[in-house]
Design a protein around this motif. Structure first.
Motif, PDB file in Angstrom:
ATOM      1  N   PHE A 120     -27.712  27.494 -54.142  1.00 49.19           N
ATOM      2  CA  PHE A 120     -26.141  27.006 -54.888  1.00 49.19           C
ATOM      3  C   PHE A 120     -25.615  25.295 -54.619  1.00 49.19           C
ATOM      4  CE2 PHE A 120     -26.444  32.093 -55.284  1.00 49.19           C
ATOM      5  CZ  PHE A 120     -26.056  32.302 -56.356  1.00 49.19           C
ATOM      6  N   GLY A 121     -26.260  24.878 -54.337  1.00 48.09           N
ATOM      7  CA  GLY A 121     -26.210  23.345 -54.540  1.00 48.09           C
ATOM      8  C   GLY A 121     -26.511  22.370 -53.366  1.00 48.09           C
ATOM      9  N   ILE A 122     -26.764  23.489 -51.797  1.00 53.67           N
ATOM     10  CA  ILE A 122     -27.530  23.787 -51.000  1.00 53.67           C
ATOM     11  C   ILE A 122     -28.667  23.262 -50.870  1.00 53.67           C
ATOM     12  CG2 ILE A 122     -27.588  23.489 -48.836  1.00 53.67           C
ATOM     13  CD1 ILE A 122     -24.787  25.876 -49.304  1.00 53.67           C
ATOM     14  N   ALA A 123     -29.374  21.763 -50.197  1.00 53.16           N
ATOM     15  CA  ALA A 123     -30.561  21.339 -50.567  1.00 53.16           C
ATOM     16  C   ALA A 123     -31.144  22.491 -48.629  1.00 53.16           C
ATOM     17  CB  ALA A 123     -30.807  20.171 -50.360  1.00 53.16           C
ATOM     18  N   LEU A 124     -32.021  22.791 -49.554  1.00 52.91           N
ATOM     19  CA  LEU A 124     -32.776  24.169 -48.471  1.00 52.91           C
ATOM     20  C   LEU A 124     -33.985  22.757 -47.351  1.00 52.91           C
ATOM     21  CD1 LEU A 124     -33.542  26.933 -50.150  1.00 52.91           C
ATOM     22  CD2 LEU A 124     -31.669  26.608 -48.938  1.00 52.91           C
ATOM     23  N   PRO A 125     -34.717  22.829 -46.219  1.00 52.47           N
ATOM     24  CA  PRO A 125     -35.264  22.248 -46.206  1.00 52.47           C
ATOM     25  C   PRO A 125     -36.395  22.489 -46.959  1.00 52.47           C
ATOM     26  CG  PRO A 125     -34.507  23.748 -44.159  1.00 52.47           C
ATOM     27  CD  PRO A 125     -34.091  24.143 -45.225  1.00 52.47           C
ATOM     28  N   ALA A 126     -36.844  20.722 -47.100  1.00 51.96           N
ATOM     29  CA  ALA A 126     -38.473  20.251 -47.995  1.00 51.96           C
ATOM     30  C   ALA A 126     -39.811  20.918 -46.457  1.00 51.96           C
ATOM     31  CB  ALA A 126     -38.757  18.832 -48.322  1.00 51.96           C
ATOM     32  N   TRP A 127     -40.434  21.467 -46.942  1.00 50.08           N
ATOM     33  CA  TRP A 127     -41.195  21.558 -46.501  1.00 50.08           C
ATOM     34  C   TRP A 127     -42.806  21.595 -46.748  1.00 50.08           C
ATOM     35  CZ3 TRP A 127     -45.218  25.605 -47.000  1.00 50.08           C
ATOM     36  CH2 TRP A 127     -43.776  26.720 -47.487  1.00 50.08           C
ATOM     37  N   GLY A 128     -43.162  21.600 -48.600  1.00 43.87           N
ATOM     38  CA  GLY A 128     -44.818  21.512 -48.415  1.00 43.87           C
ATOM     39  C   GLY A 128     -44.754  20.045 -49.456  1.00 43.87           C
ATOM     40  N   GLY A 129     -44.144  19.427 -50.073  1.00 44.60           N
ATOM     41  CA  GLY A 129     -44.408  17.985 -50.680  1.00 44.60           C
ATOM     42  C   GLY A 129     -45.024  19.112 -52.026  1.00 44.60           C
TER      43      GLY A 129
END
Length: 189
Positions: A120-129
């Motif tokens: 809902f518009g909030i970027a979740l932590p990127a971890w996979g690339g």
């Protein structure tokens, strides 16, 4: 505890119908968004992010439903042939597994796409690339799980309709539709 009249608890009933409505909406939205042109990119990305957000919400609701069910066992089934009760148990188990696996596969496919996953518009932590092979693997698993889920939903609804219209045994009453199953006193819940 379970309701004393053969019904699921109010919380279980609310979760069932909320999840059912979200699954129906996600199916419709998921198939529709495939038709959105890739240009301009923002329109398609927004549609996918909405789908992902509701998919993750479904995952959270399923976790809540599992926790609730662990502490509030379902009411017993009304009398029926053993094969029918086994089919109902297997269908429910597969529904639960698929309703958890499907959003997990979708999330993992998104993580490995290289694009941010937004809730809902909030970027979740990127971890996979960006890993195209894994994106394809989890994307395919998500798609196949959608077909399995569609088949299980059809089977589940067909069983419920059979019990409501042919057997008239009050099974649908366990989920708040009509009277409670035969053999239970009215009240409670």
């Amino acid at each position: 505890m379970q309701a004393s009249d053969g019904r699921y608890t109010r919380t279980a009933i609310a979760l069932h119908w909320l999840i059912a409505a979200l699954v129906a909406a996600e199916f419709a939205w998921g198939w529709w968004m495939q038709e959105i042109p890739k240009t301009p990119p923002g329109v398609r990305a927004d549609a996918f992010n909405i789908h992902k957000s509701f998919g993750l919400t479904l995952l959270l609701l399923m976790a809540l439903r599992l926790l609730w069910r662990a502490r509030h066992p379902p009411p017993p089934l009304p009398p029926m042939p053993r094969w029918q009760s086994r089919a109902a148990q297997w269908t429910h188990a597969l529904l639960y597994v698929t309703l958890i696996a499907m959003p997990v596969f979708g999330y993992l496919g998104s993580v490995f796409s290289g694009y941010p996953v937004k809730y809902f518009g909030i970027a979740l932590p990127a971890w996979g690339g960006k890993q195209p092979e894994l994106k394809e693997l989890f994307g395919a698993a998500h798609l196949y799980a959608s077909w399995l889920l569609a088949g299980l939903v059809v089977l589940h609804v067909a069983g419920a309709l059979k019990h409501a219209l042919v057997d008239r045994d009050g099974l649908a009453g366990r989920m708040g539709i009509g009277s409670p199953p035969r053999g239970y006193a009215r009240g409670g819940g």
